[in-house]
Scaffold this active site. Structure first.
Site, short mmCIF file in Angstrom:
data_model
loop_
_atom_site.label_atom_id
_atom_site.label_comp_id
_atom_site.label_asym_id
_atom_site.label_seq_id
_atom_site.Cartn_x
_atom_site.Cartn_y
_atom_site.Cartn_z
N GLY A 149 -12.39 1.46 -1.54
CA GLY A 149 -10.98 0.85 -1.86
C GLY A 149 -10.90 -0.12 -2.65
N ASP A 192 -3.53 0.09 -9.74
CA ASP A 192 -4.89 -0.15 -10.06
C ASP A 192 -5.17 -0.73 -11.22
OD1 ASP A 192 -5.08 0.43 -7.12
OD2 ASP A 192 -6.01 2.29 -7.52
N GLU A 202 0.93 -1.11 0.03
CA GLU A 202 0.04 0.32 0.12
C GLU A 202 0.95 1.24 0.07
OE1 GLU A 202 -3.10 -0.30 -1.09
OE2 GLU A 202 -3.33 -1.52 0.55
#
Length: 386
Positions: free
Chosen positions: A128, A176, A35
């Site tokens: 998220g 992503d 992350e």
């Protein structure tokens, strides 16, 4: 025909009064670990999930691009000759930003006709799970194929990132979009965000009798404001003081020196990124050598680092993680950009009902909004469906 294709075709026909020329879809993603490492040129390990955004597309005889969706009553249009980052806003910035960004990567849009787009999605927004990248990747793949642009998937991931950075205004990395475009069934995408080399790594959850539980706290977040940008700025400041181009170049062994050079807050931001990079590498190695049942401690440590060093968790996320761990989860962590959104828990199949019950009870006891809890499976990336 799958339900999401039929729904997209029906929505397009209702909106535009004709059948679409084709239907494409792209998945959301869960980041298993890694992350806030992507924009620091580090490592990430997401996987595409079985929640998808679908785009139905039809030709036009002019140079307009019109966009409609199931999540907004508004139909937005833009002209291919005048579209710039400053001419779109709101939800339409995601699909129309992709149109603009395609030209920035060399696509010749001077001789294409406009299109009508209708977007449908079952990727939860604000959880998220990267509903934004799912839109970008579905639209990018649809336009690339329909217009015959010939861009490969790593380039389409860059297109999506540029749209999000310049048009939406969110300073996100490329994780992503890469997960959404490159994902495969029952596998994660191990991505080097500096070289953009990607390896597809089998997860083996099903064979091991494990489920990946998503706990959507229903606390919405937005990447374009506040905390996310501040964390990125801290990382860049830390890299400057340490004399490196990015935190990718800093190793765990370098942290003692970093502590001496940086103020406490910047040091903790740097420590999270550096140790998180190492946890990604350790997770991939552990999966290969020992299987998914052995990665729990790494997931747990990731959450502690995000909670204490990067300070991007919220009480609802902490409660979800702690309750899942107490209920027998192998490991749990918040996932996504933080300040809300979802946590994930790796749970033995037989314990899923109990973990779900405990989390729902814990949220009710605290007076929090009821979370949305569901399992996800690693799924195929963006594709043409019809």
């Amino acid at each position: 025909m799958t339900d999401h294709v039929a729904s997209a075709e029906h929505g397009f026909a209702e909106q535009y009064g004709r059948r679409p020329a084709g239907v494409w879809s792209a998945p959301g993603r869960v980041n298993l670990i890694g992350e806030h490492t992507d924009y620091n040129d580090g490592f990430v390990f997401p996987f595409a999930i079985d929640r998808r955004t679908t785009v139905a597309l039809g030709d036009r005889d002019d140079r307009l691009v019109r966009v409609a969706s199931t999540f907004s009553p508004e139909t937005v249009e833009a002209h291919l000759d005048t579209l710039t980052p400053d001419t779109v806003s709101g939800w339409a910035a995601y699909p129309l930003g992709v149109v603009w960004a395609l030209a920035e990567f060399g696509a010749d849009l001077e001789h294409v006709r406009g299109v009508d787009l209708h977007i449908d999605s079952d990727v939860p927004v604000g959880a998220g799970l990267s509903s934004s990248a799912a839109i970008e990747c579905a639209v990018a793949l649809a336009l690339d194929e329909h217009w015959g642009l010939g861009l490969d998937r790593p380039t389409l991931a860059k297109v999506g990132r540029l749209a999000e950075n310049r048009v939406v205004g969110a300073p996100t990395g490329i994780m992503d979009q890469s997960a959404s475009l490159l994902g495969e069934t029952d596998s994660g995408v191990f991505l080097d965000c500096r070289s953009l080399d990607a390896d597809v790594i089998p997860l083996g959850f099903a064979e091991a009798g494990l489920s990946l539980l998503v706990i959507d706290t229903c606390v919405s977040h937005t990447h374009a404001t506040g905390g996310y940008a501040a964390r990125r700025a801290s990382c860049e400041a830390g890299a400057r003081v340490l004399g490196v181009e990015s935190l990718r170049e800093v190793r765990v062994d370098d942290l003692d020196r970093a502590r001496e050079l940086l103020d406490d807050e910047t040091f903790r931001r740097v420590r999270h990124v550096v140790t998180e990079d190492q946890r990604v590498l350790d997770t991939v190695r552990t999966l290969r050598e020992q299987g998914p049942g052995a990665i729990g401690a790494l997931l747990d440590a990731s959450h502690v680092s995000m909670r204490d060093d990067f300070e991007i968790s919220v009480p609802e996320l902490d409660l979800a993680v702690e309750t899942a761990q107490a209920g027998g989860a192998i490991g749990a962590r918040m996932t996504g950009g933080g300040f809300g959104g979802a946590a994930i828990a790796l749970v033995g199949d037989e314990r899923v009902p109990e973990v779900r019950r405990r989390i729902e009870a814990a949220f009710a006891e605290r007076g929090y909004r009821e979370p949305a809890i569901f399992t996800v499976h690693a799924a195929q990336g963006a594709r043409r469906d019809a």
